[in-house]
Design a protein around this motif. Sequence first.
Motif, PDB file in Angstrom:
ATOM      1  N   THR A  62      -1.408 -13.843   3.412  1.00  0.00           N
ATOM      2  CA  THR A  62      -2.178 -12.667   3.813  1.00  0.00           C
ATOM      3  C   THR A  62      -3.676 -12.962   3.812  1.00  0.00           C
ATOM      4  O   THR A  62      -4.386 -12.664   4.780  1.00  0.00           O
ATOM      5  CB  THR A  62      -1.877 -11.484   2.878  1.00  0.00           C
ATOM      6  OG1 THR A  62      -0.470 -11.187   2.933  1.00  0.00           O
ATOM      7  CG2 THR A  62      -2.668 -10.252   3.271  1.00  0.00           C
ATOM      8  N   MET A  63      -4.156 -13.560   2.727  1.00  0.00           N
ATOM      9  CA  MET A  63      -5.584 -13.843   2.636  1.00  0.00           C
ATOM     10  C   MET A  63      -6.013 -14.896   3.660  1.00  0.00           C
ATOM     11  O   MET A  63      -7.101 -14.810   4.233  1.00  0.00           O
ATOM     12  CB  MET A  63      -5.946 -14.255   1.215  1.00  0.00           C
ATOM     13  CG  MET A  63      -5.796 -13.089   0.246  1.00  0.00           C
ATOM     14  SD  MET A  63      -6.071 -13.556  -1.468  1.00  0.00           S
ATOM     15  CE  MET A  63      -7.832 -13.823  -1.447  1.00  0.00           C
ATOM     16  N   ARG A  95      -9.855  -9.374  -0.815  1.00  0.00           N
ATOM     17  CA  ARG A  95      -9.721  -9.163  -2.248  1.00  0.00           C
ATOM     18  C   ARG A  95      -8.254  -9.280  -2.644  1.00  0.00           C
ATOM     19  O   ARG A  95      -7.378  -8.817  -1.947  1.00  0.00           O
ATOM     20  CB  ARG A  95     -10.232  -7.784  -2.663  1.00  0.00           C
ATOM     21  CG  ARG A  95     -11.706  -7.595  -2.446  1.00  0.00           C
ATOM     22  CD  ARG A  95     -12.484  -8.426  -3.450  1.00  0.00           C
ATOM     23  NE  ARG A  95     -13.902  -8.272  -3.238  1.00  0.00           N
ATOM     24  CZ  ARG A  95     -14.679  -9.206  -2.722  1.00  0.00           C
ATOM     25  NH1 ARG A  95     -14.187 -10.358  -2.339  1.00  0.00           N
ATOM     26  NH2 ARG A  95     -15.964  -9.013  -2.571  1.00  0.00           N
ATOM     27  N   ARG A  96      -8.038  -9.891  -3.793  1.00  0.00           N
ATOM     28  CA  ARG A  96      -6.716  -9.972  -4.396  1.00  0.00           C
ATOM     29  C   ARG A  96      -6.724  -9.037  -5.588  1.00  0.00           C
ATOM     30  O   ARG A  96      -7.635  -9.060  -6.403  1.00  0.00           O
ATOM     31  CB  ARG A  96      -6.439 -11.408  -4.850  1.00  0.00           C
ATOM     32  CG  ARG A  96      -5.144 -11.571  -5.583  1.00  0.00           C
ATOM     33  CD  ARG A  96      -5.009 -12.990  -6.113  1.00  0.00           C
ATOM     34  NE  ARG A  96      -6.221 -13.530  -6.688  1.00  0.00           N
ATOM     35  CZ  ARG A  96      -6.661 -13.258  -7.909  1.00  0.00           C
ATOM     36  NH1 ARG A  96      -6.012 -12.455  -8.683  1.00  0.00           N
ATOM     37  NH2 ARG A  96      -7.777 -13.804  -8.355  1.00  0.00           N
ATOM     38  N   ALA A 156      -4.925  -7.841  -0.813  1.00  0.00           N
ATOM     39  CA  ALA A 156      -3.603  -8.444  -0.998  1.00  0.00           C
ATOM     40  C   ALA A 156      -3.041  -7.940  -2.321  1.00  0.00           C
ATOM     41  O   ALA A 156      -3.350  -8.463  -3.383  1.00  0.00           O
ATOM     42  CB  ALA A 156      -3.709  -9.962  -0.981  1.00  0.00           C
ATOM     43  N   ASN A 157      -2.218  -6.917  -2.247  1.00  0.00           N
ATOM     44  CA  ASN A 157      -1.725  -6.225  -3.418  1.00  0.00           C
ATOM     45  C   ASN A 157      -0.215  -6.324  -3.584  1.00  0.00           C
ATOM     46  O   ASN A 157       0.296  -6.078  -4.673  1.00  0.00           O
ATOM     47  CB  ASN A 157      -2.141  -4.745  -3.320  1.00  0.00           C
ATOM     48  CG  ASN A 157      -1.535  -3.913  -4.402  1.00  0.00           C
ATOM     49  OD1 ASN A 157      -1.899  -4.029  -5.562  1.00  0.00           O
ATOM     50  ND2 ASN A 157      -0.582  -3.068  -4.032  1.00  0.00           N
ATOM     51  N   ALA A 158       0.524  -6.668  -2.548  1.00  0.00           N
ATOM     52  CA  ALA A 158       1.986  -6.674  -2.619  1.00  0.00           C
ATOM     53  C   ALA A 158       2.466  -7.555  -3.760  1.00  0.00           C
ATOM     54  O   ALA A 158       1.945  -8.644  -3.978  1.00  0.00           O
ATOM     55  CB  ALA A 158       2.584  -7.163  -1.303  1.00  0.00           C
ATOM     56  N   GLY A 218       0.779  -1.232   0.000  1.00  0.00           N
ATOM     57  CA  GLY A 218       0.000   0.000   0.000  1.00  0.00           C
ATOM     58  C   GLY A 218       0.807   1.277   0.000  1.00  0.00           C
ATOM     59  O   GLY A 218       0.248   2.358   0.160  1.00  0.00           O
ATOM     60  N   ASN A 219       2.109   1.178  -0.202  1.00  0.00           N
ATOM     61  CA  ASN A 219       2.940   2.382  -0.182  1.00  0.00           C
ATOM     62  C   ASN A 219       3.264   2.932  -1.571  1.00  0.00           C
ATOM     63  O   ASN A 219       4.034   3.867  -1.706  1.00  0.00           O
ATOM     64  CB  ASN A 219       4.226   2.143   0.620  1.00  0.00           C
ATOM     65  CG  ASN A 219       5.101   1.065   0.019  1.00  0.00           C
ATOM     66  OD1 ASN A 219       4.845   0.563  -1.069  1.00  0.00           O
ATOM     67  ND2 ASN A 219       6.149   0.703   0.740  1.00  0.00           N
TER      68      ASN A 219
END
Length: 180
Positions: free
Chosen positions: A126-127, A143-144, A93-95, A18-19
């Motif tokens: 994470t999920m 959400r992925r 989960a975006n990383a 998220g950065n």
Amino acid sequence: MTYKPFDLTGRVALVTGGNGGIGLGMADALAQAGASVEIWGTNAEKNARALEQLKAHGTKVNARIVDVSTEENVVAGFNATLAEFGRVDSCFANAGVSNRWKSFLDIGGEDYRRVMAINLDGMIWTMREACRHMKARGAGRCRRLDRCGREPRRALRRRAQSGLHGHESRHHLRHQRHRC
């Protein structure tokens, strides 16, 4: 006046990666809609810049250094997030990272494992942690986030993420029962 298509006041969101990029855009939109937001990233400077941007919306925000490539880091990070916010209502989960090689013929070793550990394993850990928490609470959404593109160097990233599609398909109905 800030555009607010929906109100997330009182909700807590976690956004991995998220950065910057898509993750920061998601975190920004969530904070703008009133959600408290925790972002995870591995770069302290990028986390600090993102945190300053998110603080402008006036909601509770936090940035944490979490490397999602290992299960232990994700478990510890999620527990720290729960200690900070009390709960997580939604998890994004975006990383992810792109590969460093220019050709499929160059794939190998540590770079390959790094991409898979972050992009696939990191999303699963994470999920899983988010769904465990949300199942226990009886509420929440996971959400992925996918990235699409035509660049050959992103091909392995997309393939790693597609490994999760089969996992999601098999477990979709079970997670739906628990609103995860």
